[in-house]
Design a protein around this motif. Structure first.
Motif, PDB file in Angstrom:
ATOM      1  N   ALA A 108     -11.640  -3.265  -3.805  1.00 26.60           N
ATOM      2  CA  ALA A 108     -11.289  -1.851  -3.827  1.00 26.60           C
ATOM      3  C   ALA A 108      -9.906  -1.691  -4.184  1.00 26.60           C
ATOM      4  O   ALA A 108      -9.122  -2.570  -4.256  1.00 26.60           O
ATOM      5  CB  ALA A 108     -11.424  -1.457  -2.309  1.00 26.60           C
ATOM      6  N   LEU A 148      -6.325   0.917  -4.538  1.00 28.90           N
ATOM      7  CA  LEU A 148      -5.593   2.104  -4.181  1.00 28.90           C
ATOM      8  C   LEU A 148      -4.288   2.475  -5.240  1.00 28.90           C
ATOM      9  O   LEU A 148      -3.770   1.342  -5.692  1.00 28.90           O
ATOM     10  CB  LEU A 148      -4.954   1.830  -2.924  1.00 28.90           C
ATOM     11  CG  LEU A 148      -4.143   2.836  -1.992  1.00 28.90           C
ATOM     12  CD1 LEU A 148      -3.883   2.541  -0.593  1.00 28.90           C
ATOM     13  CD2 LEU A 148      -2.771   3.094  -2.803  1.00 28.90           C
ATOM     14  N   LEU A 207      -7.851   1.355   2.627  1.00 30.32           N
ATOM     15  CA  LEU A 207      -8.202   0.139   1.529  1.00 30.32           C
ATOM     16  C   LEU A 207      -8.800  -0.996   2.076  1.00 30.32           C
ATOM     17  O   LEU A 207      -9.840  -1.423   1.637  1.00 30.32           O
ATOM     18  CB  LEU A 207      -6.904  -0.124   0.970  1.00 30.32           C
ATOM     19  CG  LEU A 207      -6.788  -1.197  -0.286  1.00 30.32           C
ATOM     20  CD1 LEU A 207      -7.537  -0.614  -1.480  1.00 30.32           C
ATOM     21  CD2 LEU A 207      -5.589  -1.804  -0.797  1.00 30.32           C
ATOM     22  N   HIS A 216      -9.969   4.226  -4.448  1.00 31.68           N
ATOM     23  CA  HIS A 216     -10.980   4.058  -3.540  1.00 31.68           C
ATOM     24  C   HIS A 216     -10.153   4.174  -2.156  1.00 31.68           C
ATOM     25  O   HIS A 216     -10.983   4.457  -1.146  1.00 31.68           O
ATOM     26  CB  HIS A 216     -11.227   2.877  -3.434  1.00 31.68           C
ATOM     27  CG  HIS A 216     -12.222   2.264  -4.739  1.00 31.68           C
ATOM     28  ND1 HIS A 216     -11.518   1.179  -5.350  1.00 31.68           N
ATOM     29  CD2 HIS A 216     -13.098   2.854  -5.503  1.00 31.68           C
ATOM     30  CE1 HIS A 216     -12.431   1.116  -6.521  1.00 31.68           C
ATOM     31  NE2 HIS A 216     -13.178   2.217  -6.785  1.00 31.68           N
ATOM     32  N   ALA A 217      -8.871   4.438  -2.048  1.00 32.18           N
ATOM     33  CA  ALA A 217      -8.340   4.532  -0.593  1.00 32.18           C
ATOM     34  C   ALA A 217      -6.870   5.389  -0.972  1.00 32.18           C
ATOM     35  O   ALA A 217      -6.365   5.417  -2.094  1.00 32.18           O
ATOM     36  CB  ALA A 217      -8.286   3.180   0.072  1.00 32.18           C
ATOM     37  N   ALA A 250       0.761  -1.412  -0.072  1.00 32.86           N
ATOM     38  CA  ALA A 250       0.020   0.033  -0.010  1.00 32.86           C
ATOM     39  C   ALA A 250       0.960   1.368  -0.101  1.00 32.86           C
ATOM     40  O   ALA A 250       0.567   2.277  -0.646  1.00 32.86           O
ATOM     41  CB  ALA A 250      -1.071  -0.071   1.114  1.00 32.86           C
TER      42      ALA A 250
END
Length: 345
Positions: free
Chosen positions: A300, A302, A312, A305-306, A198
């Protein structure tokens, strides 16, 4: 790899403690206990003691400042020092020869087999120089052969034990990061991957998709057909998630119970495509008494969405609950309205 250093932290500590101990030992036995010896010998031993101590402090306090070549050269330098001291003191005793064990054990514990062999050869040559200088030929030959064989056998035993320990540690690390039922990664490994991937995605790397999966009505499977069938259903889902995953840059994990998660380097549509492919693989299986299990899936991505791994996971969970609320047995992309398994914005 010939120039590999196993456990650099352990290697630096080993060198530090040895050098500090050698500095004190050399000063006490070579200087303080021989104050009547020739001044040149006392000065040489005093300088050697100081050098040992300074090297030990550097290895202990600033190991990162020392070049990689230093750690590779340690067994050869120390073998040379032992040989030099034995020559200077004309010492051919067994006690003097035992000091060769330290460079040997260092090489066997932290270096490759090639370097271990080179260390044994260096020790053998150093001892030959001392033995043939101060002993008659016959005695020197016997002593040299005995020391060389002893050092070689010791190196083989220690290196074998170290390699076996490494293999056992690798097995334990795999087991610690795996789910015993399905062979997938466990939550611990998933959390580590999510944090790392992430962060990379948030800083301009490839997009990261999180696919959250629940087995629909899994309790009913256990209650109706028994836990053995429930375990078979979980393994079926795990196999399908693995089979559908593209390439190698992904992680398939069982988070606990009937909950699975997949991390993919993919955008929204590719992630949804993966979810539907995994569902199709599950539905194509047979052999389970109640038929293949249905899956509810939330997806979802990234960025999009995050912005963080925590966010996420929260958004993917929300999409999963949306899929369940929409009737189960379907996939939902974060921010989309559930519309069955094949219709996506």
């Amino acid at each position: 790899m010939p120039l590999q250093i196993r456990d650099p932290h352990g290697a630096s500590r080993a060198v530090a403690y040895l050098m500090l101990a050698a500095g004190v030992y050399n000063f006490v036995t070579g200087v303080l206990m021989k104050l009547g010896a020739p001044i040149f010998e006392l000065i040489a031993l005093g300088v050697a003691s100081a050098a040992f101590s300074l090297t030990g402090v550097a290895c202990l306090r600033r190991p990162g400042k020392l070049p990689r070549a230093f750690w590779l050269s340690v067994p050869f330098l120390s073998s040379g020092v032992v040989t030099g001291l034995n020559l200077a003191t004309q010492d051919t005793s067994t006690g003097a020869q035992l000091f060769y064990l330290w460079p040997l054990l260092y090489a066997a514990s932290y270096l490759s087999r090639v370097m271990i062999g080179a260390t044994v050869a260096t020790i053998s040559a150093g001892h030959a120089l001392v033995a043939f200088t101060f002993m008659d030929v016959g005695a020197a030959l016997n002593d040299w052969i005995a020391i060389t064989v002893a050092m070689a056998m010791t190196a083989l035993v220690v290196a074998g034990l170290v390699e076996r320990n490494d293999r056992l540690r690798d097995v334990l690390e795999v087991q610690a990061g795996s789910d015993s039922l399905t062979g997938l990664a466990n939550r611990r490994t998933f959390d580590e991957w999510l944090g790392t991937t992430a962060t990379a995605a948030a800083h301009g790397g490839a997009p990261l998709a999180l696919v959250m999966i629940d087995v629909d009505h899994f309790k009913n499977i256990n209650d109706t057909w028994g836990h053995a069938t429930g375990d078979r259903a979980l393994r079926t889902v795990a196999d399908a998630l693995r089979a559908a995953a593209p390439g190698e840059d992904h992680l398939v994990a069982r988070l606990g119970g009937d909950e699975f998660a997949v991390l993919l380097r993919a955008g929204p549509q590719e992630a949804i495509g993966y979810a539907e492919q995994a569902r199709a693989v599950v539905m194509a299986t047979d052999g389970l008494p109640g038929g293949p299990p249905q899956l509810s899936i939330g997806v979802a991505v990234l960025p999009g969405h995050a912005t963080t791994g925590e966010e996420l996971q929260r958004v993917a969970d929300a999409a999963l609950y949306q899929a369940k609320a929409g009737g189960r047995g379907r996939s939902v992309l974060a921010g989309a309205t559930p519309a069955g398994t094949a219709s996506y914005p």
